[in-house]
Every structure is written in C-alpha cells, then in structure tokens.
Design an enzyme around this catalytic site. Sequence first.
Site, short mmCIF file in Angstrom:
data_model
loop_
_atom_site.label_atom_id
_atom_site.label_comp_id
_atom_site.label_asym_id
_atom_site.label_seq_id
_atom_site.Cartn_x
_atom_site.Cartn_y
_atom_site.Cartn_z
CD GLU A 1 10.94 0.94 -17.86
OE1 GLU A 1 11.83 1.80 -18.01
OE2 GLU A 1 11.11 -0.27 -18.05
CD GLU B 1 -4.09 1.29 -22.83
OE1 GLU B 1 -3.88 0.97 -24.00
OE2 GLU B 1 -3.57 0.72 -21.87
#
Length: 378
Positions: free
Chosen positions: A124, A360
């Site tokens: 987010e 990641e």
Amino acid sequence: MFELSKELEEYRNKVRDYTQKVVKDYAKTMDETNDGGDKIVKDFGEMDLLGMKIPTKYGGLGLGEIAFAIATEELGSESGGASHSLHTQLNALQLLVSVGGDSAKDWIERGVKAKEIYAVALTEPAAGSDLGALQTTAKPDGDELVLNGEKIFTSAASFSTKMVVLARTSGNPGDKNGISLLLIDSKLPGIEIHKLDLMGIRGAGVSYVKFNNVRIPKDSIIGKEGDAFRGAIKALMISRNGYAGIAVGIARGAVEEAINRAATRKQFGKALIEQEWIGFNLADAYIKVEAARLLTWRAASLLDKGVEALTEASMAKYFAAVTAAETTRTALHIFGGHGLNRGSKVERLYRDAKIMEIAEGTNEMQLLAVSRSFQQKK
C-alpha cells in the site's frame, strides 16, 4: 555441493530453450509496449512452469525452491519482466498454499494451469515492507464484505482474472491480528486498475489498484479469518529467494553480453577483452554472478529441507540485487555509446536491475533482517 539432479538439469534445459526461442525476441516488445505478460503467463501454464514448486497434491510438480531459482535466472537473463511475471504467479500460489492450504486447493490447481491469472495486492502507499500497517479494510455487511482501500505495485493486475488481496477484517493498522487473505474477481464493480509506467520489469502488469466499496461474498476469505499475517510473511520470505534468482539472471545476461562485446570489439589493434582493466572488470563481475547464484541456491536448498532460512534468503536477495546493479553498469560501460540506445539489451537489463534493489524488500530491509539475526544469537 550444488550438483543438480538429472530432473533439475532437464528442467533447466527446458526453461533455457523456451527463453532463447521465445523470450529473447519477445522481451523487447514487452519492454517497448509495457504489455504482454498475459501471453507469457499462459505459456508458463502450458509448460507446467507454474507448478514447479507447488506440492503434487495441489497439481504441482513439487520440484522445490531450487527449480524456482533456476527458472527465474534463465528468464531473467533475457527479461526482468518475463521473470517477474513467473515470480508473481508463484508468489500468489505460495500465498494460497501457506494461508489456505487444502481449502484453496481448487484455486491453486487452476493457477498451476493458468486457468486463472493472479494479481498480488499486498503493498500500500503507506505500508510496504511493514505489512502490519496495512489500511485496506473488508468490513462485514450482511452476507457480504465491503472492501475499501488502495494497493500500489500490484503485479499482474492489468491482465489478471483474480486478485489475492491482504485486507484488515478487524483491528487497527499496526495490529498483526485481524488481517485476512481474500481471493476476488479482478473485474468487480468498484475496482479501479491503473497500470504503472515503471522504468524496468515492463510488461509485467504492475499497477495501482483502488477498491471503492467493492462488495464480495464472505467466502472470499482464504483460510481462517484474521489469521493471514503469519502465513503471508512466510510466503513472502520464500518468494524473496525467487527474486534473488531474477537478479542473478539479469546479472548473468549482462555479463554474457559484455564478454561477447569485449571479445569482438577492437580498439587500438586488439580486442577490448585483451585490455587488462576490461578483462579484470569482467572477471570480477563473473565471480560475483557465480557467488550470487551459490547464495541463492544455498537458501533454496535450506527452504526445500524445511528450514526457515529467512536470513539466508535475505543475504541472497541483497547480494544478487547489488550484483545485478553493478554488473549491468559494467556491461553498459563496456558497450559505450551503443549500450545507451533505448531498447538495447544491456540498457534494458540495466533498468531491470535497479528494480531488484527495491522490489520484494529494499536492500536496506535485507540488511536489517541479517543484522537482526546477529542480535537473536546473543
């Protein structure tokens, strides 16, 4: 120490053959158009690549994490976007396995065959590596849940059929409890998808997604309601090693291009590779690629044995990402002006490589994970 089995050798040859016959030429189109990941994912389904590390009871091949590292490296050597597309689908399937298990069996089997293409909606605007801070909510309303919130860097969203979404079904931002994993249709009313124009890994459908009062059935929850945090973290830590594989591939692809260029390009009467500083730089890059692969395979082998290996996966991801950034820069320098042309392979890999240091989990997050392992040992 990491001698591959006959099965894994055959698997690597299969992925390598596909990469050279299809991805090598298609990579430029994906990069130029920022599109095409759906075709790649469908190819993966037909080739059984999406089932490589999925347990056989869910329709997978059960080959494990080393197979995943091998595949992401081979694809990454030609296209970060294609390799990332594989990574996204395996990441989604790993989430369904880790959080849902047998209850998600049908959805896992469909994903393995690419009958469904999954987007992974986790990050987010205000909650990246800190999943506990997520603010997207799924609140009950009768027999349904009402989903509201924003997701950024949602991989494969622009061409997905389903979305794997982490949302808060109870509690407040900062709480690790109350987070649920949802599986929803990507085309539901109230979902806005805006594809991002990233510098690298183009064509992978990475998008901004907004949920505006999206009504979904309560059985959209995968696994136990409010109990997805631990399983999600486990899946993401495992997927981190797959991203290390992408970075190894990008670095290897750049080094191979640079070696070929240096061997054929002549300056002052001799090949560039005969210039000592160029030969030394290529040797240094080659050694680092080999070391990055060994770190990646070491972490993968531990994961395959059931060891948590979070520290090893972080080390592999960090070193592989740094190596990709350094080696693509070296390759670009050796190509000189020719490497600066938009769309040249080394220029494309150079842009892909930068993503490896951020996606990641940033380099800093990997270092934090490793440093915390020191503290835990005291």
